[in-house]
Design an enzyme around this catalytic site. Structure first.
Site, PDB file in Angstrom:
ATOM      1  N   GLY A  31       0.822  -1.202   0.000  1.00  0.00           N
ATOM      2  CA  GLY A  31       0.000   0.000   0.000  1.00  0.00           C
ATOM      3  C   GLY A  31       0.852   1.247   0.000  1.00  0.00           C
ATOM      4  N   ASN A  32       0.278   2.347  -0.463  1.00  0.00           N
ATOM      5  CA  ASN A  32       1.004   3.606  -0.492  1.00  0.00           C
ATOM      6  C   ASN A  32       0.037   4.772  -0.619  1.00  0.00           C
ATOM      7  OD1 ASN A  32       0.668   3.736  -3.594  1.00  0.00           O
ATOM      8  ND2 ASN A  32       1.871   1.869  -3.289  1.00  0.00           N
ATOM      9  N   GLY A  49       8.831  -0.674  -0.723  1.00  0.00           N
ATOM     10  CA  GLY A  49       9.214  -1.815   0.096  1.00  0.00           C
ATOM     11  C   GLY A  49       9.613  -1.531   1.520  1.00  0.00           C
ATOM     12  N   SER A  78       7.802   4.414  -4.385  1.00  0.00           N
ATOM     13  CA  SER A  78       6.914   3.271  -4.611  1.00  0.00           C
ATOM     14  C   SER A  78       6.879   2.881  -6.082  1.00  0.00           C
ATOM     15  CB  SER A  78       5.494   3.646  -4.161  1.00  0.00           C
ATOM     16  OG  SER A  78       4.546   2.741  -4.664  1.00  0.00           O
ATOM     17  N   ASP A  80       4.384   2.098  -7.575  1.00  0.00           N
ATOM     18  CA  ASP A  80       3.130   2.634  -8.110  1.00  0.00           C
ATOM     19  C   ASP A  80       3.197   4.132  -8.381  1.00  0.00           C
ATOM     20  OD1 ASP A  80       1.454   0.187  -7.919  1.00  0.00           O
ATOM     21  OD2 ASP A  80       1.832   0.410  -5.773  1.00  0.00           O
ATOM     22  N   HIS A  99      -3.313   3.792  -2.712  1.00  0.00           N
ATOM     23  CA  HIS A  99      -3.459   2.461  -3.314  1.00  0.00           C
ATOM     24  C   HIS A  99      -3.286   1.426  -2.219  1.00  0.00           C
ATOM     25  CE1 HIS A  99      -3.187  -1.035  -5.777  1.00  0.00           C
ATOM     26  NE2 HIS A  99      -1.887  -1.187  -5.621  1.00  0.00           N
ATOM     27  N   HIS A 101      -4.168  -3.038  -1.173  1.00  0.00           N
ATOM     28  CA  HIS A 101      -4.603  -4.369  -1.614  1.00  0.00           C
ATOM     29  C   HIS A 101      -5.569  -4.922  -0.566  1.00  0.00           C
ATOM     30  CE1 HIS A 101      -1.735  -5.027  -5.012  1.00  0.00           C
ATOM     31  NE2 HIS A 101      -1.127  -4.037  -4.383  1.00  0.00           N
ATOM     32  N   ASP A 124     -22.921   7.738   0.559  1.00  0.00           N
ATOM     33  CA  ASP A 124     -22.361   8.870   1.298  1.00  0.00           C
ATOM     34  C   ASP A 124     -21.057   9.362   0.678  1.00  0.00           C
ATOM     35  OD1 ASP A 124     -24.321   9.142   3.221  1.00  0.00           O
ATOM     36  OD2 ASP A 124     -23.330   7.834   4.668  1.00  0.00           O
ATOM     37  N   HIS A 175      -6.202  -6.403  -9.933  1.00  0.00           N
ATOM     38  CA  HIS A 175      -5.151  -5.760  -9.143  1.00  0.00           C
ATOM     39  C   HIS A 175      -5.696  -5.249  -7.814  1.00  0.00           C
ATOM     40  CE1 HIS A 175      -1.523  -2.718  -9.303  1.00  0.00           C
ATOM     41  NE2 HIS A 175      -1.707  -3.215  -8.104  1.00  0.00           N
ATOM     42  N   TYR A 236     -23.825  18.152   6.028  1.00  0.00           N
ATOM     43  CA  TYR A 236     -23.280  17.204   7.003  1.00  0.00           C
ATOM     44  C   TYR A 236     -22.053  17.812   7.682  1.00  0.00           C
ATOM     45  CZ  TYR A 236     -21.036  13.012   8.888  1.00  0.00           C
ATOM     46  OH  TYR A 236     -20.439  12.104   9.713  1.00  0.00           O
TER      47      TYR A 236
END
Length: 245
Positions: A31-32, A49, A78, A80, A99, A101, A124, A175, A236
């Site tokens: 994730g990033n 990593g 990253s 990505d 991003h 997973h 929402d 992905h 809201y």
């Protein structure tokens, strides 16, 4: 580039990346999050990593928005990064990209199914299904794979900034989810919502299948929930109180 502002952006991006793990959206380093300074023409992103437990502000990498050059930091960004850069270039209102997973959103991505709008919790945040992209071609995978990953997201949204604002996320086929928002924090919060509504949708679809029902909520109800949080008539929440002098 303003070092003060960049320092604030680094702190926001670090906090958002650490929340990926706290929110249960990441396994290992999967994730990033990034955040952009459009005036300076750069964005800040997690390095490749590096575990969340070890991640520090100094580890974050600064990347040029125009051409993807690393202009700050000692580590590689990253993998990505080019997907983030593509999204920033396509949608000027985006201030942060996330991003992950996360399990349930990835399940929809691997099944190549959008996350359907089955109730108000989804509405929402997302004014419509969370879409799923086409598969990348062999040519797109062979060259500029990560940038092309961004391109299939942009294509799925028809390159429409309005749609990107109303549906702040997409599933890349086979992905996983990419989400975005006005800030890095907002992008991460949209990733949390995306995973939550994906899990709810899976349970709802399972119940509907058992009961022989295809749940379709009324559109006026979904529209009310989206517009009470977004747009000129939103009501809201509360504006932070500023004490009078």
């Amino acid at each position: 580039m303003s070092e003060t502002f960049l320092g604030d952006l680094r702190r926001e991006v670090l906090a958002a990346n650490l929340r990926i793990l706290e929110a249960g959206l990441a396994t290992l380093t999967w994730g990033n999050v990034s955040g952009v300074d459009r005036d300076a023409g750069v964005f800040v992103i997690k390095p490749s990593g590096v575990s969340y437990a070890d991640l520090t502000e100094e580890d974050l990498v600064v990347v040029a928005l125009e051409d993807g050059r690393v202009v700050g930091g000692r580590l590689r960004p990253s993998t990505d990064t080019e997907t983030h850069r593509c999204l920033y270039r396509a949608f000027p209102s985006i201030g942060g990209v996330t991003h992950t997973h996360s399990t349930h959103a990835v399940a929809f991505a691997q099944a190549r199914r959008p996350i359907p709008v089955l109730g108000t919790t989804h509405a929402d945040t997302f004014n419509g299904p969370v879409p799923v992209t086409e598969d990348l071609t062999a040519e797109q995978c062979a060259r500029d794979y990560e940038y092309n990953t961004g391109q299939v997201i942009v294509a799925r949204l028809d390159g429409d900034p309005r749609l990107a604002d109303e549906v702040p996320g997409a599933l890349v086929s086979r992905h996983g989810p990419f989400t975005w928002g006005a800030t890095a924090k907002a992008a991460l919060e949209n990733a949390i919502v995306c995973e939550a509504v994906a899990e709810m949708a899976l349970h709802t679809l399972a119940l509907g299948s058992r009961l022989g029902e295809a749940p379709e909520p009324p559109k006026h109800l979904l529209e009310r929930h989206f517009t009470r949080k977004h747009g000129p008539d939103a009501y809201y929440g509360n504006v932070p109180h500023t004490p009078s002098v």
